[in-house]
Scaffold this motif. Sequence first.
Motif, PDB file in Angstrom:
ATOM      1  N   PRO A 277       0.784  -1.235  -0.028  1.00  0.00           N
ATOM      2  CA  PRO A 277       0.056  -0.189   0.048  1.00  0.00           C
ATOM      3  C   PRO A 277       0.799   1.236  -0.068  1.00  0.00           C
ATOM      4  CG  PRO A 277      -0.616  -1.655   1.640  1.00  0.00           C
ATOM      5  CD  PRO A 277       0.550  -2.124   0.994  1.00  0.00           C
ATOM      6  N   ALA A 278       0.391   2.498  -0.476  1.00  0.00           N
ATOM      7  CA  ALA A 278       1.081   3.613  -0.786  1.00  0.00           C
ATOM      8  C   ALA A 278       1.432   4.040   0.871  1.00  0.00           C
ATOM      9  CB  ALA A 278       0.132   4.546  -1.102  1.00  0.00           C
ATOM     10  N   ALA A 279       2.660   4.544   0.962  1.00  0.00           N
ATOM     11  CA  ALA A 279       3.376   5.013   2.032  1.00  0.00           C
ATOM     12  C   ALA A 279       2.908   6.485   2.457  1.00  0.00           C
ATOM     13  CB  ALA A 279       4.721   4.841   2.032  1.00  0.00           C
ATOM     14  N   GLU A 280       3.168   7.002   3.519  1.00  0.00           N
ATOM     15  CA  GLU A 280       3.000   8.507   3.682  1.00  0.00           C
ATOM     16  C   GLU A 280       3.864   9.320   3.004  1.00  0.00           C
ATOM     17  OE1 GLU A 280       0.542   9.664   5.671  1.00  0.00           O
ATOM     18  OE2 GLU A 280      -0.218   7.522   5.843  1.00  0.00           O
ATOM     19  N   PRO A 281       3.146  10.385   2.480  1.00  0.00           N
ATOM     20  CA  PRO A 281       4.112  11.353   1.570  1.00  0.00           C
ATOM     21  C   PRO A 281       5.047  11.749   2.168  1.00  0.00           C
ATOM     22  CG  PRO A 281       1.832  12.185   2.106  1.00  0.00           C
ATOM     23  CD  PRO A 281       2.056  10.750   2.590  1.00  0.00           C
ATOM     24  N   THR A 282       6.422  11.778   1.634  1.00  0.00           N
ATOM     25  CA  THR A 282       7.628  12.437   2.242  1.00  0.00           C
ATOM     26  C   THR A 282       8.409  13.202   1.371  1.00  0.00           C
ATOM     27  OG1 THR A 282       8.837  10.304   1.541  1.00  0.00           O
ATOM     28  CG2 THR A 282       8.014  10.315   3.960  1.00  0.00           C
ATOM     29  N   GLU A 283       8.154  12.905   0.234  1.00  0.00           N
ATOM     30  CA  GLU A 283       8.584  13.943  -1.140  1.00  0.00           C
ATOM     31  C   GLU A 283       8.129  15.222  -0.995  1.00  0.00           C
ATOM     32  OE1 GLU A 283       8.799  14.022  -5.857  1.00  0.00           O
ATOM     33  OE2 GLU A 283       7.778  12.279  -5.006  1.00  0.00           O
ATOM     34  N   GLU A 284       9.094  16.175  -0.797  1.00  0.00           N
ATOM     35  CA  GLU A 284       8.771  17.572  -1.094  1.00  0.00           C
ATOM     36  C   GLU A 284       8.398  17.886  -2.412  1.00  0.00           C
ATOM     37  OE1 GLU A 284       8.069  19.710   1.457  1.00  0.00           O
ATOM     38  OE2 GLU A 284       8.499  18.144   2.753  1.00  0.00           O
ATOM     39  N   ILE A 285       7.415  18.709  -2.793  1.00  0.00           N
ATOM     40  CA  ILE A 285       7.210  19.082  -4.281  1.00  0.00           C
ATOM     41  C   ILE A 285       7.318  20.743  -4.453  1.00  0.00           C
ATOM     42  CG2 ILE A 285       5.585  17.134  -4.540  1.00  0.00           C
ATOM     43  CD1 ILE A 285       3.347  18.943  -4.472  1.00  0.00           C
ATOM     44  N   SER A 286       7.523  20.862  -5.644  1.00  0.00           N
ATOM     45  CA  SER A 286       7.834  22.387  -6.066  1.00  0.00           C
ATOM     46  C   SER A 286       6.520  23.057  -6.177  1.00  0.00           C
ATOM     47  CB  SER A 286       8.885  22.309  -7.434  1.00  0.00           C
ATOM     48  OG  SER A 286       7.769  22.013  -8.390  1.00  0.00           O
ATOM     49  N   ASN A 287       6.534  24.345  -6.701  1.00  0.00           N
ATOM     50  CA  ASN A 287       5.404  25.262  -6.752  1.00  0.00           C
ATOM     51  C   ASN A 287       4.848  24.872  -8.334  1.00  0.00           C
ATOM     52  OD1 ASN A 287       5.745  26.753  -4.652  1.00  0.00           O
ATOM     53  ND2 ASN A 287       6.991  28.356  -5.323  1.00  0.00           N
ATOM     54  N   GLU A 288       5.834  24.457  -9.237  1.00  0.00           N
ATOM     55  CA  GLU A 288       5.198  23.928 -10.439  1.00  0.00           C
ATOM     56  C   GLU A 288       4.578  22.736 -10.312  1.00  0.00           C
ATOM     57  OE1 GLU A 288       8.488  24.722  -9.894  1.00  0.00           O
ATOM     58  OE2 GLU A 288       8.702  26.711 -11.073  1.00  0.00           O
ATOM     59  N   GLN A 289       4.964  21.758  -9.182  1.00  0.00           N
ATOM     60  CA  GLN A 289       4.096  20.382  -9.228  1.00  0.00           C
ATOM     61  C   GLN A 289       2.659  20.809  -8.581  1.00  0.00           C
ATOM     62  OE1 GLN A 289       7.414  18.500  -7.224  1.00  0.00           O
ATOM     63  NE2 GLN A 289       6.782  16.692  -8.647  1.00  0.00           N
ATOM     64  N   ILE A 290       2.787  21.890  -7.540  1.00  0.00           N
ATOM     65  CA  ILE A 290       1.439  22.344  -6.947  1.00  0.00           C
ATOM     66  C   ILE A 290       0.482  23.114  -7.836  1.00  0.00           C
ATOM     67  CG2 ILE A 290       0.422  24.161  -5.377  1.00  0.00           C
ATOM     68  CD1 ILE A 290       2.011  21.867  -3.893  1.00  0.00           C
ATOM     69  N   ALA A 291       0.977  23.778  -8.991  1.00  0.00           N
ATOM     70  CA  ALA A 291       0.235  24.463 -10.059  1.00  0.00           C
ATOM     71  C   ALA A 291      -0.318  23.252 -10.878  1.00  0.00           C
ATOM     72  CB  ALA A 291       1.027  25.273 -10.829  1.00  0.00           C
ATOM     73  N   ILE A 292       0.348  22.157 -11.178  1.00  0.00           N
ATOM     74  CA  ILE A 292      -0.129  20.901 -12.087  1.00  0.00           C
ATOM     75  C   ILE A 292      -1.212  20.219 -11.196  1.00  0.00           C
ATOM     76  CG2 ILE A 292       0.508  18.592 -13.109  1.00  0.00           C
ATOM     77  CD1 ILE A 292       3.341  19.687 -13.480  1.00  0.00           C
ATOM     78  N   ALA A 293      -0.792  20.302  -9.864  1.00  0.00           N
ATOM     79  CA  ALA A 293      -1.919  19.443  -8.896  1.00  0.00           C
ATOM     80  C   ALA A 293      -3.271  20.010  -8.712  1.00  0.00           C
ATOM     81  CB  ALA A 293      -1.329  19.355  -7.588  1.00  0.00           C
ATOM     82  N   ASP A 294      -3.299  21.388  -9.262  1.00  0.00           N
ATOM     83  CA  ASP A 294      -4.395  22.193  -9.069  1.00  0.00           C
ATOM     84  C   ASP A 294      -5.419  21.717 -10.282  1.00  0.00           C
ATOM     85  OD1 ASP A 294      -3.964  23.366  -7.265  1.00  0.00           O
ATOM     86  OD2 ASP A 294      -3.173  25.221  -8.084  1.00  0.00           O
ATOM     87  N   ARG A 295      -4.849  20.972 -11.340  1.00  0.00           N
ATOM     88  CA  ARG A 295      -5.446  20.634 -12.817  1.00  0.00           C
ATOM     89  C   ARG A 295      -5.882  19.279 -12.481  1.00  0.00           C
ATOM     90  NH1 ARG A 295      -1.465  22.360 -17.068  1.00  0.00           N
ATOM     91  NH2 ARG A 295      -1.151  20.129 -16.872  1.00  0.00           N
ATOM     92  N   VAL A 296      -5.544  18.173 -11.549  1.00  0.00           N
ATOM     93  CA  VAL A 296      -5.986  17.032 -11.214  1.00  0.00           C
ATOM     94  C   VAL A 296      -7.442  16.859 -11.017  1.00  0.00           C
ATOM     95  CG1 VAL A 296      -5.598  14.910  -9.802  1.00  0.00           C
ATOM     96  CG2 VAL A 296      -3.644  16.457 -10.626  1.00  0.00           C
ATOM     97  N   LEU A 297      -7.901  15.886 -11.829  1.00  0.00           N
ATOM     98  CA  LEU A 297      -9.456  15.483 -11.624  1.00  0.00           C
ATOM     99  C   LEU A 297      -9.395  14.672 -10.395  1.00  0.00           C
ATOM    100  CD1 LEU A 297     -10.595  15.425 -15.248  1.00  0.00           C
ATOM    101  CD2 LEU A 297     -10.949  17.518 -13.682  1.00  0.00           C
TER     102      LEU A 297
END
Length: 193
Positions: free
Chosen positions: A78-98
């Motif tokens: 199963p998926a582990a707890e998130p540990t990876e830090e993400i960038s502002n560009e990735q946050i912008a992409i995340a806003d488009r995720v359905l």
Amino acid sequence: MTSIPRLPHPGTLLGALLIALPGLAVAQTATPAEKKVQALSAAAPKVQDVKVAKATPTAKRTLTPAQKKVKAVTAAAPAAEPTEEISNEQIAIADRVLTGTAACEFDQTVDVKPVANKPGHFHVNFKGTAYLMTPEETTTGAVRLADKRNGVVWIQIPAKSMMLNQKVGRRMVDSCQQAEQRAAAAAVATATQ
């Protein structure tokens, strides 16, 4: 008018040769080993006497090695707890995720849910396995979520989404659509008519 001579049917020639060949072989001087083979072949049942058993379908489906590899990789932990830090560009992409449940081919579903208190991280569930995914930049403008640990990718374009297994190079599920994608596909179909 000259008539073309008719050739005999190939099956007739073949049958005549098959009948004549055993006699020719006996007429020649045969070694003791050849005589033994001839005796055994004469005692063997004729083709018309042999009955062929009908194949029965097996209840269990066997998997090819590639299918076994896909099954093993998709049955990952199963998926582990998130540990990876993400960038502002990735946050912008995340806003488009359905997010929500996507209806896919063969009556399958994929659930995409944001991870609470971890912007840009998503749990993508398929066939009982949860993948922890983060957005990745693309040159095409498609939304791409990736679980680097398991090698699984969720790709979202306006008309559909799909899940790919990069480790074995195969699609896990395709033609997934959420409400927004169904509306976009319907609009394109209406515009092209």
